[in-house]
Design an enzyme around this catalytic site. Structure first.
Site, mmCIF file in Angstrom:
data_model
loop_
_atom_site.group_PDB
_atom_site.id
_atom_site.type_symbol
_atom_site.label_atom_id
_atom_site.label_comp_id
_atom_site.label_asym_id
_atom_site.label_seq_id
_atom_site.Cartn_x
_atom_site.Cartn_y
_atom_site.Cartn_z
ATOM 1 N N CYS A 19 -9.372 1.218 5.620
ATOM 2 C CA CYS A 19 -8.757 2.245 6.464
ATOM 3 C C CYS A 19 -9.822 3.067 7.195
ATOM 4 C CB CYS A 19 -7.914 3.191 5.612
ATOM 5 S SG CYS A 19 -6.654 2.371 4.635
ATOM 6 N N GLY A 46 -1.429 -14.496 -0.336
ATOM 7 C CA GLY A 46 -0.945 -13.619 0.714
ATOM 8 C C GLY A 46 -0.008 -14.276 1.694
ATOM 9 N N ALA A 86 0.813 -1.216 0.000
ATOM 10 C CA ALA A 86 0.000 0.000 0.000
ATOM 11 C C ALA A 86 0.849 1.269 0.000
ATOM 12 C CB ALA A 86 -0.931 0.011 1.211
ATOM 13 N N GLY A 105 -7.527 -15.070 0.244
ATOM 14 C CA GLY A 105 -7.887 -15.462 1.595
ATOM 15 C C GLY A 105 -7.548 -16.914 1.851
ATOM 16 N N ILE A 111 -11.047 -11.434 -0.074
ATOM 17 C CA ILE A 111 -11.360 -10.518 1.017
ATOM 18 C C ILE A 111 -10.066 -10.013 1.669
ATOM 19 C CG2 ILE A 111 -13.626 -11.528 1.526
ATOM 20 C CD1 ILE A 111 -12.249 -13.112 3.807
ATOM 21 N N ASN A 112 -10.200 -8.869 2.330
ATOM 22 C CA ASN A 112 -9.126 -8.388 3.182
ATOM 23 C C ASN A 112 -9.164 -9.204 4.477
ATOM 24 O OD1 ASN A 112 -7.049 -6.764 4.199
ATOM 25 N ND2 ASN A 112 -7.952 -4.894 3.368
ATOM 26 N N THR A 113 -8.353 -8.852 5.441
ATOM 27 C CA THR A 113 -8.249 -9.655 6.664
ATOM 28 C C THR A 113 -9.453 -9.483 7.595
ATOM 29 O OG1 THR A 113 -7.000 -7.864 7.716
ATOM 30 C CG2 THR A 113 -5.738 -9.627 6.646
ATOM 31 N N ASN A 136 -1.745 -9.583 11.860
ATOM 32 C CA ASN A 136 -0.804 -8.490 11.638
ATOM 33 C C ASN A 136 -1.472 -7.157 11.924
ATOM 34 O OD1 ASN A 136 -0.886 -6.495 9.130
ATOM 35 N ND2 ASN A 136 -1.994 -8.370 8.538
ATOM 36 N N GLY A 157 -4.539 -16.086 6.221
ATOM 37 C CA GLY A 157 -4.082 -17.467 6.151
ATOM 38 C C GLY A 157 -5.228 -18.449 6.009
#
Length: 304
Positions: free
Chosen positions: A130, A265, A46, A243, A191-193, A69, A217
């Site tokens: 964010c 990832g 990013a 994901g 997807i994001n985390t 993270n 993970g």
């Protein structure tokens, strides 16, 4: 190999495999292990308007089926990325997906306008997980109207296609995806985390200095598949699926769920050869499934 090729807005990919943003640095870190030209695309770390040093440590914690993270978007800032990082891709023939983040809508607009003009940037990936400092810290991606407004504003200034990375930490991801599509997004990344935490039983304190962090993970793979399966049947724009992907078989599952390509990832941290290994194994899976082209699998699990 033609049977692995994928054509998406701004991304002409020789295969459907790319590293996910935040798990591959700016590419050079993995270039010592394999030729980056093997990849279908590269999603870089990013970029924010100003340089960020990230959160306090510890900011990474291992879990039984993945990791947490709370890096805090550490990066050299817009000018640092333009002057130091992007020129490194001059020697590669791989589409670059530039992830951008910010604290205000103006931050996103400024970064997108300038970064999208750079010769090595093929598309923008909008990180809407964010917090919006002008909306009391609510993440941009949790309210359909705010996510749509941000998408529209970035699309208006971007010289390249825009993909929006969705947060799974929402009540109705389909509603958000549809709002973003209506606002003009060229594609989605998901997807994001998932938000999670660990606690040290001995110290009785959170393991992460930030207390909470993003879970990634293998643990989140079933959630990712479910969300992609739901969203892909409600929108007409392509999805970059991610994901918990570790193997070629995982890739097949994501394509069948409705993704058009995928991003690897956390697995990059445990085995830097994960991406090339997946690319190597995909043709064998196509043969096994008696499929000529990788595109024939997209959405194959949908109910007719």
């Amino acid at each position: 190999m033609e049977r692995l090729q994928i054509s998406l807005p701004g991304l002409e990919m020789k295969n459907p495999v790319m590293p996910a943003s935040g798990c591959f640095g700016f590419g050079k870190e993995y270039g010592q292990f394999f030729d980056l030209n093997q990849l279908g695309a590269i999603a870089i770390k990013a970029t924010t308007k100003e340089a960020r040093f990230g959160n306090e440590t510890p900011r990474v914690a291992e879990t039984k089926a993945g990791m947490l993270n709370a890096i805090g978007l550490q990066n050299p800032g817009l000018q640092g990325v333009i002057e130091q990082e992007l020129p490194r891709f001059d020697d590669y023939d791989v589409p670059i997906l530039a992830n951008i983040a910010g604290s205000t809508m103006d931050d996103y607009i400024e970064v997108a306008a300038e970064l999208s003009q750079q010769r090595n940037v093929s598309a923008i990936e909008l990180n809407i997980s964010c917090p919006n400092v002008k909306q009391g810290g609510i993440a941009f991606g949790t309210v359909p109207e705010i996510a749509a407004e941000l998408t529209k504003e970035v699309k208006a200034v971007s010289a390249v296609p825009v993909y929006v990375k969705l947060s799974p930490n929402v009540a109705d991801i389909v509603a958000i995806a549809k709002a973003i599509e209506k606002a003009g997004a060229d594609g989605l990344a998901m997807i994001n985390t998932l938000l999670g935490m660990r606690i040290d039983a001995k110290t009785r304190r959170p393991v992460l200095a930030n207390q909470y962090g993003g879970l990634s993970g293998a643990a989140i793979k079933p959630v990712a598949l479910r969300m992609i399966h739901q969203v892909s049947q409600q929108v007409d724009i392509p999805i970059i699926g991610m994901g918990g992907i570790q193997t070629a078989e995982d890739v097949i599952e994501f394509l069948l769920a409705g993704a058009s390509c995928i991003a690897v990832g956390t697995a990059n941290f445990t085995d830097p050869y994960t991406c090339p290994n997946i690319i190597r194994d995909l043709p064998h899976w196509l043969d096994r499934l008696e499929v000529q082209s990788i595109t024939d699998l997209i959405g194959g699990s949908w109910n007719e």
